[in-house]
Design a protein around this motif. Structure first.
Motif, PDB file in Angstrom:
ATOM      1  N   LEU A  27       6.770 -18.309  11.393  1.00 46.71           N
ATOM      2  CA  LEU A  27       7.772 -19.253  10.903  1.00 46.71           C
ATOM      3  C   LEU A  27       9.114 -18.583  10.683  1.00 46.71           C
ATOM      4  N   THR A  28       9.094 -17.344  10.179  1.00 50.92           N
ATOM      5  CA  THR A  28      10.357 -16.685   9.892  1.00 50.92           C
ATOM      6  C   THR A  28      10.858 -15.863  11.070  1.00 50.92           C
ATOM      7  N   GLY A  29      10.021 -15.681  12.072  1.00 52.39           N
ATOM      8  CA  GLY A  29      10.445 -14.903  13.228  1.00 52.39           C
ATOM      9  C   GLY A  29      10.519 -13.413  12.970  1.00 52.39           C
ATOM     10  N   ARG A  30       9.840 -12.946  11.965  1.00 50.60           N
ATOM     11  CA  ARG A  30       9.854 -11.516  11.664  1.00 50.60           C
ATOM     12  C   ARG A  30       8.602 -10.871  12.238  1.00 50.60           C
ATOM     13  N   ALA A  31       8.783  -9.676  12.782  1.00 47.89           N
ATOM     14  CA  ALA A  31       7.630  -8.949  13.314  1.00 47.89           C
ATOM     15  C   ALA A  31       6.890  -8.270  12.173  1.00 47.89           C
ATOM     16  N   ILE A  32       5.572  -8.244  12.272  1.00 43.48           N
ATOM     17  CA  ILE A  32       4.804  -7.607  11.212  1.00 43.48           C
ATOM     18  C   ILE A  32       3.823  -6.589  11.772  1.00 43.48           C
ATOM     19  N   ARG A  33       3.455  -5.681  10.908  1.00 40.23           N
ATOM     20  CA  ARG A  33       2.456  -4.681  11.257  1.00 40.23           C
ATOM     21  C   ARG A  33       1.438  -4.684  10.139  1.00 40.23           C
ATOM     22  N   ILE A  34       0.210  -4.978  10.503  1.00 38.18           N
ATOM     23  CA  ILE A  34      -0.856  -4.983   9.508  1.00 38.18           C
ATOM     24  C   ILE A  34      -1.771  -3.812   9.826  1.00 38.18           C
ATOM     25  N   SER A  35      -1.957  -2.950   8.866  1.00 39.44           N
ATOM     26  CA  SER A  35      -2.814  -1.788   9.118  1.00 39.44           C
ATOM     27  C   SER A  35      -3.994  -1.801   8.163  1.00 39.44           C
ATOM     28  N   GLN A  36      -4.890  -0.883   8.390  1.00 31.53           N
ATOM     29  CA  GLN A  36      -6.100  -0.744   7.576  1.00 31.53           C
ATOM     30  C   GLN A  36      -6.900  -2.026   7.487  1.00 31.53           C
ATOM     31  N   ILE A  37      -7.067  -2.679   8.625  1.00 28.08           N
ATOM     32  CA  ILE A  37      -7.865  -3.895   8.623  1.00 28.08           C
ATOM     33  C   ILE A  37      -9.334  -3.502   8.608  1.00 28.08           C
ATOM     34  N   ARG A  38      -9.956  -3.707   7.512  1.00 29.99           N
ATOM     35  CA  ARG A  38     -11.369  -3.347   7.304  1.00 29.99           C
ATOM     36  C   ARG A  38     -11.643  -1.893   7.703  1.00 29.99           C
ATOM     37  N   SER A  39     -10.690  -1.026   7.457  1.00 33.79           N
ATOM     38  CA  SER A  39     -10.870   0.350   7.915  1.00 33.79           C
ATOM     39  C   SER A  39     -11.954   1.071   7.131  1.00 33.79           C
ATOM     40  N   SER A  40     -12.277   0.553   5.945  1.00 35.78           N
ATOM     41  CA  SER A  40     -13.304   1.228   5.156  1.00 35.78           C
ATOM     42  C   SER A  40     -14.705   0.744   5.498  1.00 35.78           C
ATOM     43  N   SER A  41     -14.776  -0.286   6.341  1.00 33.32           N
ATOM     44  CA  SER A  41     -16.102  -0.791   6.689  1.00 33.32           C
ATOM     45  C   SER A  41     -16.719   0.081   7.778  1.00 33.32           C
ATOM     46  N   HIS A  42     -17.950   0.462   7.580  1.00 34.31           N
ATOM     47  CA  HIS A  42     -18.605   1.303   8.579  1.00 34.31           C
ATOM     48  C   HIS A  42     -19.237   0.463   9.677  1.00 34.31           C
ATOM     49  N   THR A  43     -19.615  -0.757   9.332  1.00 36.95           N
ATOM     50  CA  THR A  43     -20.330  -1.575  10.308  1.00 36.95           C
ATOM     51  C   THR A  43     -19.401  -2.419  11.159  1.00 36.95           C
ATOM     52  N   HIS A  44     -18.408  -3.035  10.538  1.00 37.83           N
ATOM     53  CA  HIS A  44     -17.516  -3.913  11.294  1.00 37.83           C
ATOM     54  C   HIS A  44     -16.070  -3.591  11.014  1.00 37.83           C
ATOM     55  N   PRO A  45     -15.577  -2.468  11.497  1.00 36.89           N
ATOM     56  CA  PRO A  45     -14.167  -2.185  11.257  1.00 36.89           C
ATOM     57  C   PRO A  45     -13.285  -3.072  12.143  1.00 36.89           C
TER      58      PRO A  45
END
Lengths: 404, 107
Positions: A27-45
């Motif tokens: 909506l705002t037209g801003r680029a985003i960077r999302i990191s550490q998405i489930r990075s602590s999960s061992h089964t489904h990172p």
């Protein structure tokens, strides 16, 4: 628009509120960077299939978006494009975007895709006409906490009226399905038609929650006896009749959807999708505020319809008791639209428990990241049960409609 | 002392607006604190003690996915809504019977 325009990437971490963040970015037209998405999960990172599917859907209704994943899927860079809706040649065939939800997406209900998509739709350049279908499309409520498509239709879409968005908006539930058990398919189908695009949504001033004047609902039975519906409805009414005489709950009985059986010997074979039953209840107040409740039978079964009806009714009472003009389910929708409004202060009253929810606080922070303006909070006027939130609109609105 | 006293009163709107954009706290912490649900000191100490071990635990435990339908203990709710007092209290939120037209006009 997707060119790096000198504005730095907005950085987030974690997998929570992913759809909301992507929504605000678009909506705002801003680029985003999302990191550490489930990075602590061992089964489904990394991203789940449902989240990847949502990104694909965003890609289908926009033009010029770029999405980059890291190898493990734990980092995501999203540069939004222009919201074009179902424009011909950009993913749409015959003016309709058909988006398939794969079997792995069955962890979330279809409302998880629909609610953010509805927020995008008024800001689209062209009309929005999207069909969500496939083996992962669940129209009923799910154990993951997604509301049913019926609730989206009866409790979320009418909210757009407050923003002056009311024409040609429709959600058709073409095929119903319930949450499938592990390894099974759902196979529902819904069509969202959203043909009322605006330049800017109206500024909202909603301070009076009014009184609940009627309760409507839909009880659905998919592939099971319609008798279940009757029992669910009777139990729900048993609780609610003390409060409102004007209660009407529709009963919708449909057969189980057919999904490809993936049988090697019989490639065109079909089998039945997930069966089950559930209920969606919506209470409407005199000032057109909505409260909803959703309960469906668990995929494992073994829950009597009476319990489901009762639980839904209690859930609804609980939502009404929390008060305010917006319930939790609709929080994202209402506040995002307010934040995208004209450069004016919109106000809305929320119940204490709604304002004191994690979602609300996080949404407030995320909106500030994107628009730079913080929300003001103060006590409600009459009794101190409510918190009034003031949101300054961003005043940019629909980029695609700027000239028109 | 006064500060302490103030902090112990939950659900103050000013507190929420102050904490909301205090990025040193997570959203969960803000909500818990605002509701006055947690004893802060204890929590901080615990964090210091086994910070290393605690982190993965919190990440894995429980439902940490977004959800729209809240989780309730339905047993408790059933008892709550069987209670006449609660029913009467909530009735003010409804437009009942003949008052329905009137209530609607007033608002």
């Amino acid at each position: 628009m997707s060119e790096p325009s000198g504005q730095p990437l907005i950085r987030f971490t974690g997998h929570r509120h992913l759809t909301t963040r992507l929504l605000l970015a678009t909506l705002t037209g801003r680029a985003i960077r999302i990191s550490q998405i489930r990075s602590s999960s061992h089964t489904h990172p990394g991203l789940t299939s449902a989240e990847v599917s949502f990104l694909r859907l965003l890609d289908a209704v926009t033009n010029g978006s770029s999405i980059e994943f890291s190898m493990t899927g734990t980092t995501l860079v999203y540069r939004p494009g222009l919201i074009t809706g179902s424009a011909e040649g950009l993913g749409a065939i015959g003016g309709v975007v058909r988006h398939e939800l794969h079997k792995e997406c069955a962890t979330r209900g279809v409302s998880w895709w629909l609610i953010p998509l509805c927020v995008l739709a008024p800001f689209s350049k062209g009309n929005v006409n999207v069909i969500l279908h496939g083996e992962g499309c669940i129209t009923g409520a799910t154990p993951a906490g997604d509301v049913s498509a019926d609730t989206v239709r009866t409790a979320i879409l009418p909210l757009y009226r407050h923003f002056g968005i009311e024409r040609n908006i429709e959600l058709r539930i073409l095929k119903r399905s319930c949450a499938p058990g592990p390894g099974k398919s759902a196979g529902g189908e819904v069509q969202l038609v959203f043909n009322h695009q605006v330049r800017l949504p109206k500024t909202l001033h909603l301070l009076n929650a009014g009184r609940v004047k009627r309760i409507r609902g839909v009880a659905y039975a998919v592939g099971v006896s319609g008798n279940n519906n009757a029992r669910v409805i009777a139990a729900a009414r048993g609780v609610l009749n003390k409060f409102v005489p004007d209660t009407y709950i529709y009963s919708d009985v449909s057969s189980a959807p057919l999904v490809p059986s993936n049988d090697r010997n019989n490639p065109s074979g079909k089998m039945k999708g997930a069966v089950g039953f559930g209920i969606s209840l919506v209470a409407e107040s005199s000032t057109h505020c909505f409260y909803s409740a959703d309960v469906a039978s668990p995929p494992s079964g073994g829950m009597p319809p009476e319990d489901i009806g009762k639980q839904a009714a209690y859930q609804l009472l609980e939502a009404i008791e929390k008060g305010g003009c917006v319930e939790n389910t609709a929080l994202d929708t209402m506040l995002c639209l307010m934040a995208m409004g004209s450069e004016d202060v919109g106000r809305v009253a929320l119940g204490r428990d709604v304002a004191g929810s994690e979602d609300f606080v996080q949404l407030g922070r995320d909106v500030k990241e994107f628009t730079g303006s913080a929300w003001g909070l103060r006590d409600g006027a009459e009794d101190k049960e409510e918190v009034v939130v003031s949101v300054v609109g961003r005043g940019v609105g629909n980029v695609g409609r700027k000239i028109a | 002392a006064r500060k302490m006293h103030r902090r112990n009163r939950p659900f103050r709107t000013e507190d929420l607006s102050r904490m909301m954009y205090n990025l040193s706290m997570t959203a969960t912490e803000v909500v818990q604190k605002w509701r006055g649900e947690e004893e802060e000191e204890e929590d901080i100490e615990a964090d210091e003690d086994d910070d290393f071990f605690k982190k993965p635990k919190t990440a894995q435990s429980g439902e940490d996915e977004d959800r729209y339908i809240p989780v309730y203990d339905y047993q408790e709710l059933e008892e709550k809504w069987e209670d006449e007092e609660n029913i009467e209290a909530l009735k003010s939120r409804f437009a009942i019977g003949h008052a329905s037209g009137k209530g609607g006009d007033e608002d």
